[in-house]
Structures are given as C-alpha cells and as structure tokens.
Scaffold this motif. Sequence first.
Motif, PDB file in Angstrom:
ATOM      1  N   THR A  95       6.210 -46.001   8.919  1.00  0.00           N
ATOM      2  CA  THR A  95       6.458 -44.721   9.561  1.00  0.00           C
ATOM      3  C   THR A  95       6.984 -44.890  10.981  1.00  0.00           C
ATOM      4  OG1 THR A  95       4.225 -44.556  10.464  1.00  0.00           O
ATOM      5  CG2 THR A  95       4.586 -43.652   8.251  1.00  0.00           C
ATOM      6  N   SER A  96       7.684 -43.854  11.404  1.00  0.00           N
ATOM      7  CA  SER A  96       8.113 -43.717  12.790  1.00  0.00           C
ATOM      8  C   SER A  96       8.212 -42.218  13.039  1.00  0.00           C
ATOM      9  CB  SER A  96       9.464 -44.393  13.017  1.00  0.00           C
ATOM     10  OG  SER A  96       9.863 -44.242  14.366  1.00  0.00           O
ATOM     11  N   GLY A  97       7.314 -41.700  13.863  1.00  0.00           N
ATOM     12  CA  GLY A  97       7.271 -40.257  14.093  1.00  0.00           C
ATOM     13  C   GLY A  97       6.896 -39.540  12.807  1.00  0.00           C
ATOM     14  N   THR A  98       7.700 -38.563  12.430  1.00  0.00           N
ATOM     15  CA  THR A  98       7.418 -37.787  11.214  1.00  0.00           C
ATOM     16  C   THR A  98       8.225 -38.288  10.019  1.00  0.00           C
ATOM     17  OG1 THR A  98       9.107 -36.157  11.766  1.00  0.00           O
ATOM     18  CG2 THR A  98       6.844 -35.714  12.535  1.00  0.00           C
ATOM     19  N   TRP A  99       8.850 -39.450  10.161  1.00  0.00           N
ATOM     20  CA  TRP A  99       9.658 -40.035   9.096  1.00  0.00           C
ATOM     21  C   TRP A  99       8.960 -41.256   8.507  1.00  0.00           C
ATOM     22  CZ3 TRP A  99      14.405 -38.382   7.232  1.00  0.00           C
ATOM     23  CH2 TRP A  99      14.994 -37.326   7.921  1.00  0.00           C
ATOM     24  N   GLY A 100       9.294 -41.555   7.259  1.00  0.00           N
ATOM     25  CA  GLY A 100       8.744 -42.734   6.616  1.00  0.00           C
ATOM     26  C   GLY A 100       9.725 -43.325   5.616  1.00  0.00           C
ATOM     27  N   VAL A 101       9.502 -44.586   5.299  1.00  0.00           N
ATOM     28  CA  VAL A 101      10.226 -45.278   4.234  1.00  0.00           C
ATOM     29  C   VAL A 101       9.160 -45.887   3.338  1.00  0.00           C
ATOM     30  CG1 VAL A 101      11.733 -47.214   3.648  1.00  0.00           C
ATOM     31  CG2 VAL A 101      12.290 -45.756   5.594  1.00  0.00           C
ATOM     32  N   ALA A 102       9.238 -45.580   2.044  1.00  0.00           N
ATOM     33  CA  ALA A 102       8.256 -46.087   1.083  1.00  0.00           C
ATOM     34  C   ALA A 102       8.943 -47.008   0.083  1.00  0.00           C
ATOM     35  CB  ALA A 102       7.597 -44.927   0.349  1.00  0.00           C
ATOM     36  N   GLU A 103       8.346 -48.155  -0.112  1.00  0.00           N
ATOM     37  CA  GLU A 103       8.799 -49.095  -1.139  1.00  0.00           C
ATOM     38  C   GLU A 103       7.819 -48.985  -2.288  1.00  0.00           C
ATOM     39  OE1 GLU A 103       9.446 -53.882  -1.817  1.00  0.00           O
ATOM     40  OE2 GLU A 103       8.561 -53.157   0.050  1.00  0.00           O
ATOM     41  N   VAL A 104       8.333 -48.733  -3.482  1.00  0.00           N
ATOM     42  CA  VAL A 104       7.461 -48.435  -4.619  1.00  0.00           C
ATOM     43  C   VAL A 104       7.857 -49.258  -5.840  1.00  0.00           C
ATOM     44  CG1 VAL A 104       6.525 -46.573  -6.043  1.00  0.00           C
ATOM     45  CG2 VAL A 104       7.409 -46.043  -3.780  1.00  0.00           C
ATOM     46  N   GLU A 105       6.850 -49.809  -6.505  1.00  0.00           N
ATOM     47  CA  GLU A 105       7.044 -50.423  -7.826  1.00  0.00           C
ATOM     48  C   GLU A 105       6.279 -49.572  -8.832  1.00  0.00           C
ATOM     49  OE1 GLU A 105       7.832 -55.128  -7.770  1.00  0.00           O
ATOM     50  OE2 GLU A 105       5.773 -54.552  -7.407  1.00  0.00           O
ATOM     51  N   PHE A 106       6.987 -49.159  -9.862  1.00  0.00           N
ATOM     52  CA  PHE A 106       6.403 -48.309 -10.900  1.00  0.00           C
ATOM     53  C   PHE A 106       6.083 -49.136 -12.143  1.00  0.00           C
ATOM     54  CE2 PHE A 106       9.280 -45.601  -8.433  1.00  0.00           C
ATOM     55  CZ  PHE A 106       8.459 -44.523  -8.133  1.00  0.00           C
ATOM     56  N   GLU A 107       5.264 -48.553 -12.994  1.00  0.00           N
ATOM     57  CA  GLU A 107       4.988 -49.177 -14.300  1.00  0.00           C
ATOM     58  C   GLU A 107       6.191 -49.027 -15.231  1.00  0.00           C
ATOM     59  OE1 GLU A 107       2.275 -50.811 -15.386  1.00  0.00           O
ATOM     60  OE2 GLU A 107       1.114 -50.545 -13.550  1.00  0.00           O
ATOM     61  N   ASN A 108       6.845 -47.839 -15.208  1.00  0.00           N
ATOM     62  CA  ASN A 108       7.877 -47.525 -16.196  1.00  0.00           C
ATOM     63  C   ASN A 108       9.272 -47.312 -15.628  1.00  0.00           C
ATOM     64  OD1 ASN A 108       5.794 -47.442 -18.156  1.00  0.00           O
ATOM     65  ND2 ASN A 108       5.327 -45.342 -17.570  1.00  0.00           N
ATOM     66  N   LEU A 109       9.429 -47.312 -14.314  1.00  0.00           N
ATOM     67  CA  LEU A 109      10.728 -47.095 -13.687  1.00  0.00           C
ATOM     68  C   LEU A 109      11.142 -48.326 -12.887  1.00  0.00           C
ATOM     69  CD1 LEU A 109      10.168 -43.489 -12.245  1.00  0.00           C
ATOM     70  CD2 LEU A 109      11.480 -44.108 -14.281  1.00  0.00           C
ATOM     71  N   PRO A 111      12.124 -50.366  -9.514  1.00  0.00           N
ATOM     72  CA  PRO A 111      11.552 -50.258  -8.166  1.00  0.00           C
ATOM     73  C   PRO A 111      12.451 -49.382  -7.297  1.00  0.00           C
ATOM     74  CG  PRO A 111      12.550 -52.403  -8.488  1.00  0.00           C
ATOM     75  CD  PRO A 111      12.578 -51.721  -9.822  1.00  0.00           C
ATOM     76  N   ALA A 112      11.856 -48.795  -6.262  1.00  0.00           N
ATOM     77  CA  ALA A 112      12.615 -47.868  -5.418  1.00  0.00           C
ATOM     78  C   ALA A 112      12.212 -48.001  -3.963  1.00  0.00           C
ATOM     79  CB  ALA A 112      12.381 -46.435  -5.893  1.00  0.00           C
ATOM     80  N   VAL A 113      13.136 -47.624  -3.092  1.00  0.00           N
ATOM     81  CA  VAL A 113      12.862 -47.459  -1.675  1.00  0.00           C
ATOM     82  C   VAL A 113      13.268 -46.028  -1.356  1.00  0.00           C
ATOM     83  CG1 VAL A 113      13.335 -48.241   0.668  1.00  0.00           C
ATOM     84  CG2 VAL A 113      13.279 -49.895  -1.209  1.00  0.00           C
ATOM     85  N   VAL A 114      12.313 -45.271  -0.818  1.00  0.00           N
ATOM     86  CA  VAL A 114      12.456 -43.827  -0.680  1.00  0.00           C
ATOM     87  C   VAL A 114      12.309 -43.429   0.787  1.00  0.00           C
ATOM     88  CG1 VAL A 114      11.481 -41.619  -1.414  1.00  0.00           C
ATOM     89  CG2 VAL A 114      11.417 -43.575  -2.961  1.00  0.00           C
ATOM     90  N   THR A 115      13.201 -42.569   1.263  1.00  0.00           N
ATOM     91  CA  THR A 115      13.076 -42.018   2.603  1.00  0.00           C
ATOM     92  C   THR A 115      12.277 -40.720   2.510  1.00  0.00           C
ATOM     93  OG1 THR A 115      15.241 -42.928   3.134  1.00  0.00           O
ATOM     94  CG2 THR A 115      14.359 -41.286   4.642  1.00  0.00           C
ATOM     95  N   VAL A 116      11.318 -40.578   3.434  1.00  0.00           N
ATOM     96  CA  VAL A 116      10.413 -39.423   3.418  1.00  0.00           C
ATOM     97  C   VAL A 116      10.438 -38.770   4.797  1.00  0.00           C
ATOM     98  CG1 VAL A 116       8.048 -38.668   2.980  1.00  0.00           C
ATOM     99  CG2 VAL A 116       8.927 -40.685   1.807  1.00  0.00           C
ATOM    100  N   LYS A 117      10.497 -37.432   4.815  1.00  0.00           N
ATOM    101  CA  LYS A 117      10.425 -36.718   6.090  1.00  0.00           C
ATOM    102  C   LYS A 117       9.218 -35.780   6.073  1.00  0.00           C
ATOM    103  CE  LYS A 117      13.724 -33.161   4.689  1.00  0.00           C
ATOM    104  NZ  LYS A 117      14.987 -32.503   4.987  1.00  0.00           N
ATOM    105  N   ASN A 118       8.893 -35.214   7.211  1.00  0.00           N
ATOM    106  CA  ASN A 118       7.760 -34.287   7.377  1.00  0.00           C
ATOM    107  C   ASN A 118       6.430 -34.927   7.006  1.00  0.00           C
ATOM    108  OD1 ASN A 118       9.614 -32.244   8.085  1.00  0.00           O
ATOM    109  ND2 ASN A 118       9.872 -31.682   5.943  1.00  0.00           N
ATOM    110  N   LEU A 119       6.196 -36.138   7.472  1.00  0.00           N
ATOM    111  CA  LEU A 119       4.963 -36.847   7.133  1.00  0.00           C
ATOM    112  C   LEU A 119       3.701 -36.129   7.592  1.00  0.00           C
ATOM    113  CD1 LEU A 119       5.742 -40.610   7.768  1.00  0.00           C
ATOM    114  CD2 LEU A 119       5.283 -39.509   5.607  1.00  0.00           C
ATOM    115  N   ASP A 120       3.772 -35.423   8.702  1.00  0.00           N
ATOM    116  CA  ASP A 120       2.571 -34.803   9.254  1.00  0.00           C
ATOM    117  C   ASP A 120       2.120 -33.563   8.492  1.00  0.00           C
ATOM    118  OD1 ASP A 120       2.436 -36.739  11.173  1.00  0.00           O
ATOM    119  OD2 ASP A 120       3.550 -35.580  12.666  1.00  0.00           O
TER     120      ASP A 120
END
Length: 171
Positions: A95-109, A111-120
Amino acid sequence: MKNNVALALLVLLAPVVVLTHVSWSQKDNGLMFNVDGRDVDFVGVIKDKWRIATNSCKTVAELDSEDPKLRMVKAAIQSFSPPDSIPIKAIHVWTSGTWGVAEVEFENLLPAVVTVKNLDKDPTLVDDAIWSGITAPWKSGPFIRTYLGQKSYGTPEELLNCFELQTVSFK
C-alpha cells in the motif's frame, strides 16, 4: 607466445566465442536474448536492478496477513469473478496512501497482480489495471510494472516501483 599476440588473440576470439552462445531477436514486447537455447530478458534484469538502486520506498508497506485492509482487499478480489476467484492460495498486498497492489495466486485461475484504490473505505479494483497470467520468458516485475503503469491512472508511482513480487508464479 608473446604477450602481445596472446592479447590480440583474446580480443579477436572472445567476441566469436560469446556470439556462438548468445543471440538476440526483436519480439513484440522488446529485445529478447537467447543464451544457449534459453531465453533471457537481460533488459528486464537491468530495469529491475536500476529500480532497486534508484527508488525510495518510504511510503510503501506490505500489509500483514492479519491486517483488516488485507482482508477487505481479499474480499474485493474474491467478489470480482466468482466462483473461481473465491479460493485464493496466496495473497500479498502493498500500500501507499489509499492505493494498493495485490499479488494473488488462485486455486482455479491464473495468478494476477491487481491495482486497488480506496483502501480506507471501500477497496475497489481498477478494472483496466489487472495483470493476469504468466510473463515468461519476460522478467515478471518490470513487465507487470510497465503494464500497470500504462493502465492505472492515479496510482502512486512509488507504489508501482516498490512492490515486490513474492509468489512462485512470478519469480
């Protein structure tokens, strides 16, 4: 053999030996080197080393697995494309401020890297700024950072430069 002759032979033969083992080609995403039949993204390696040497990451932090923000991000990702997005094997969030980057490994999909806003308040995935899939033969970090930087307007540059890929899929 005199030193001058040995030095001249070394200078002449060294490039020949290197060129018998190394070749390069222009691919869709840039220059790819081939070393003895194996693709190597030297440009990506250099970009990654430069990024590490030149960036200050004071405002970027990885969330702890018990952090409520991480749980909210996880829930937002799981609700993005159910039912396949629900079973998550691994998640890392920076995270940085109200933004985030998530790295995710799924069981069925993939892998992904996702940008997220409005964390708060209400974490929201930035639809256009989601990388999904493997980057091979390209080095994952520089490749994904470039993609997210082009797709995600408003994401802090420091966040994009400082998140570190952790999962086996992107190493």
